[in-house]
Design a protein around this motif. Structure first.
Motif, PDB file in Angstrom:
ATOM      1  N   MET A   1       0.501  -6.807 -12.879  1.00  0.00           N
ATOM      2  CA  MET A   1       1.707  -6.879 -11.592  1.00  0.00           C
ATOM      3  C   MET A   1       2.619  -5.884 -11.717  1.00  0.00           C
ATOM      4  O   MET A   1       2.913  -5.140 -10.472  1.00  0.00           O
ATOM      5  CB  MET A   1       2.257  -8.295 -11.661  1.00  0.00           C
ATOM      6  CG  MET A   1       1.535  -9.383 -11.170  1.00  0.00           C
ATOM      7  SD  MET A   1       2.667 -10.807 -11.074  1.00  0.00           S
ATOM      8  CE  MET A   1       2.612 -11.491 -12.747  1.00  0.00           C
ATOM      9  N   ALA A   2       2.978  -5.394 -12.854  1.00  0.00           N
ATOM     10  CA  ALA A   2       4.059  -4.554 -12.748  1.00  0.00           C
ATOM     11  C   ALA A   2       3.506  -2.845 -12.852  1.00  0.00           C
ATOM     12  O   ALA A   2       4.320  -2.015 -12.493  1.00  0.00           O
ATOM     13  CB  ALA A   2       4.706  -4.195 -14.443  1.00  0.00           C
ATOM     14  N   THR A   3       2.143  -2.822 -12.875  1.00  0.00           N
ATOM     15  CA  THR A   3       1.684  -1.516 -12.727  1.00  0.00           C
ATOM     16  C   THR A   3       0.699  -1.271 -11.470  1.00  0.00           C
ATOM     17  O   THR A   3       1.236  -1.112 -10.396  1.00  0.00           O
ATOM     18  CB  THR A   3       0.656  -1.071 -14.128  1.00  0.00           C
ATOM     19  OG1 THR A   3      -0.221  -2.073 -14.367  1.00  0.00           O
ATOM     20  CG2 THR A   3       1.883  -0.975 -15.176  1.00  0.00           C
ATOM     21  N   SER A   4      -0.424  -1.517 -11.734  1.00  0.00           N
ATOM     22  CA  SER A   4      -1.706  -1.324 -10.356  1.00  0.00           C
ATOM     23  C   SER A   4      -1.252  -2.304  -9.110  1.00  0.00           C
ATOM     24  O   SER A   4      -1.459  -1.745  -8.220  1.00  0.00           O
ATOM     25  CB  SER A   4      -3.097  -1.532 -11.019  1.00  0.00           C
ATOM     26  OG  SER A   4      -3.166  -2.910 -11.371  1.00  0.00           O
ATOM     27  N   SER A   5      -0.724  -3.358  -9.267  1.00  0.00           N
ATOM     28  CA  SER A   5      -0.373  -4.371  -8.065  1.00  0.00           C
ATOM     29  C   SER A   5       0.584  -3.723  -7.461  1.00  0.00           C
ATOM     30  O   SER A   5       0.635  -3.819  -6.076  1.00  0.00           O
ATOM     31  CB  SER A   5      -0.175  -5.728  -8.495  1.00  0.00           C
ATOM     32  OG  SER A   5      -1.327  -6.259  -9.002  1.00  0.00           O
ATOM     33  N   ASN A   6       1.705  -3.221  -8.097  1.00  0.00           N
ATOM     34  CA  ASN A   6       2.909  -2.757  -7.474  1.00  0.00           C
ATOM     35  C   ASN A   6       2.458  -1.315  -6.678  1.00  0.00           C
ATOM     36  O   ASN A   6       2.892  -1.026  -5.647  1.00  0.00           O
ATOM     37  CB  ASN A   6       3.999  -2.494  -8.440  1.00  0.00           C
ATOM     38  CG  ASN A   6       4.927  -3.647  -8.626  1.00  0.00           C
ATOM     39  OD1 ASN A   6       4.863  -4.595  -7.807  1.00  0.00           O
ATOM     40  ND2 ASN A   6       5.769  -3.903  -9.783  1.00  0.00           N
ATOM     41  N   ALA A   7       1.425  -0.485  -7.530  1.00  0.00           N
ATOM     42  CA  ALA A   7       1.165   0.639  -6.839  1.00  0.00           C
ATOM     43  C   ALA A   7       0.409   0.331  -5.653  1.00  0.00           C
ATOM     44  O   ALA A   7       0.491   1.041  -4.410  1.00  0.00           O
ATOM     45  CB  ALA A   7       0.244   1.336  -7.869  1.00  0.00           C
ATOM     46  N   ALA A   8      -0.473  -0.614  -5.558  1.00  0.00           N
ATOM     47  CA  ALA A   8      -1.171  -1.169  -4.402  1.00  0.00           C
ATOM     48  C   ALA A   8      -0.328  -1.584  -3.246  1.00  0.00           C
ATOM     49  O   ALA A   8      -0.401  -1.057  -1.979  1.00  0.00           O
ATOM     50  CB  ALA A   8      -2.120  -2.392  -4.380  1.00  0.00           C
ATOM     51  N   LEU A   9       0.644  -2.242  -3.497  1.00  0.00           N
ATOM     52  CA  LEU A   9       1.921  -2.536  -2.589  1.00  0.00           C
ATOM     53  C   LEU A   9       2.350  -1.456  -1.880  1.00  0.00           C
ATOM     54  O   LEU A   9       2.888  -1.339  -0.687  1.00  0.00           O
ATOM     55  CB  LEU A   9       2.689  -3.664  -3.102  1.00  0.00           C
ATOM     56  CG  LEU A   9       2.473  -5.007  -3.303  1.00  0.00           C
ATOM     57  CD1 LEU A   9       3.410  -5.826  -4.262  1.00  0.00           C
ATOM     58  CD2 LEU A   9       2.216  -5.706  -2.094  1.00  0.00           C
ATOM     59  N   LEU A  10       3.092  -0.549  -2.689  1.00  0.00           N
ATOM     60  CA  LEU A  10       3.624   0.776  -2.450  1.00  0.00           C
ATOM     61  C   LEU A  10       2.549   1.592  -1.298  1.00  0.00           C
ATOM     62  O   LEU A  10       3.233   2.080  -0.232  1.00  0.00           O
ATOM     63  CB  LEU A  10       4.045   1.639  -3.399  1.00  0.00           C
ATOM     64  CG  LEU A  10       5.299   1.425  -4.225  1.00  0.00           C
ATOM     65  CD1 LEU A  10       5.547   2.157  -5.366  1.00  0.00           C
ATOM     66  CD2 LEU A  10       6.452   1.720  -3.305  1.00  0.00           C
ATOM     67  N   ALA A  11       1.170   1.733  -1.712  1.00  0.00           N
ATOM     68  CA  ALA A  11       0.454   2.304  -0.856  1.00  0.00           C
ATOM     69  C   ALA A  11       0.323   1.802   0.510  1.00  0.00           C
ATOM     70  O   ALA A  11       0.264   2.576   1.470  1.00  0.00           O
ATOM     71  CB  ALA A  11      -1.199   2.432  -1.471  1.00  0.00           C
ATOM     72  N   MET A  12       0.414   0.399   0.694  1.00  0.00           N
ATOM     73  CA  MET A  12       0.328  -0.105   1.744  1.00  0.00           C
ATOM     74  C   MET A  12       1.699  -0.031   2.696  1.00  0.00           C
ATOM     75  O   MET A  12       1.622  -0.339   3.865  1.00  0.00           O
ATOM     76  CB  MET A  12       0.098  -1.701   1.637  1.00  0.00           C
ATOM     77  CG  MET A  12      -1.115  -1.996   1.159  1.00  0.00           C
ATOM     78  SD  MET A  12      -1.715  -3.783   0.841  1.00  0.00           S
ATOM     79  CE  MET A  12      -0.374  -4.760   0.608  1.00  0.00           C
ATOM     80  N   SER A  13       2.515   0.506   1.956  1.00  0.00           N
ATOM     81  CA  SER A  13       4.004   0.621   2.637  1.00  0.00           C
ATOM     82  C   SER A  13       3.901   1.957   3.935  1.00  0.00           C
ATOM     83  O   SER A  13       4.960   2.206   4.240  1.00  0.00           O
ATOM     84  CB  SER A  13       5.340   0.715   1.676  1.00  0.00           C
ATOM     85  OG  SER A  13       5.065   1.665   1.102  1.00  0.00           O
ATOM     86  N   CYS A  14       2.790   2.611   3.691  1.00  0.00           N
ATOM     87  CA  CYS A  14       2.813   3.753   4.555  1.00  0.00           C
ATOM     88  C   CYS A  14       3.985   4.886   4.277  1.00  0.00           C
ATOM     89  O   CYS A  14       4.117   5.202   3.390  1.00  0.00           O
ATOM     90  CB  CYS A  14       2.382   3.382   5.801  1.00  0.00           C
ATOM     91  SG  CYS A  14       0.781   2.588   6.084  1.00  0.00           S
ATOM     92  N   PRO A  15       4.618   5.071   5.602  1.00  0.00           N
ATOM     93  CA  PRO A  15       5.569   6.312   5.436  1.00  0.00           C
ATOM     94  C   PRO A  15       6.829   5.815   4.525  1.00  0.00           C
ATOM     95  O   PRO A  15       7.597   6.626   4.009  1.00  0.00           O
ATOM     96  CB  PRO A  15       6.233   6.336   6.945  1.00  0.00           C
ATOM     97  CG  PRO A  15       5.507   5.399   7.817  1.00  0.00           C
ATOM     98  CD  PRO A  15       4.729   4.629   6.983  1.00  0.00           C
TER      99      PRO A  15
END
Length: 94
Positions: free
Chosen positions: A24-38
């Motif tokens: 959750m602290a690493t790859s899951s958060n990275a996936a959430l950031l990637a979905m935030s687009c701009p």
């Protein structure tokens, strides 16, 4: 990772396994950031360790999957801290 973030993550062991917390602290958060687009502050790939990707790397003295409390004391247990390819802490001897 700020000084208290590891301690906060360690308290999550009441509800999650140690490997779930680290994911959750690493790859899951990275996936959430990637979905935030701009709004994503990183222009390249994140959440992976590969060429041209933005990666934050922590080298823990011990196995945080076996003992999540290791990340609660970064001064003692984090031997290398790297963010965006820049080393902020390295206490390893050559």
């Amino acid at each position: 990772m700020n000084k208290h973030q590891g301690a906060i993550l360690a308290t999550m062991s009441r509800w999650y396994s140690n490997d779930e917390i680290l994911t959750m602290a690493t790859s899951s958060n990275a996936a959430l950031l990637a979905m935030s687009c701009p709004r994503n502050p990183y222009p390249g790939r994140i959440g992976v360790i590969e060429a041209d990707a933005y990666a934050d790397i922590l080298l823990v003295d011990g196995d945080p999957i076996a003992d999540i409390k290791l990340i609660a004391d970064p001064d003692a247990n984090l031997k290398i801290i790297m963010k965006d390819g820049r080393i902020y802490k390295n206490t390893l001897t050559a």
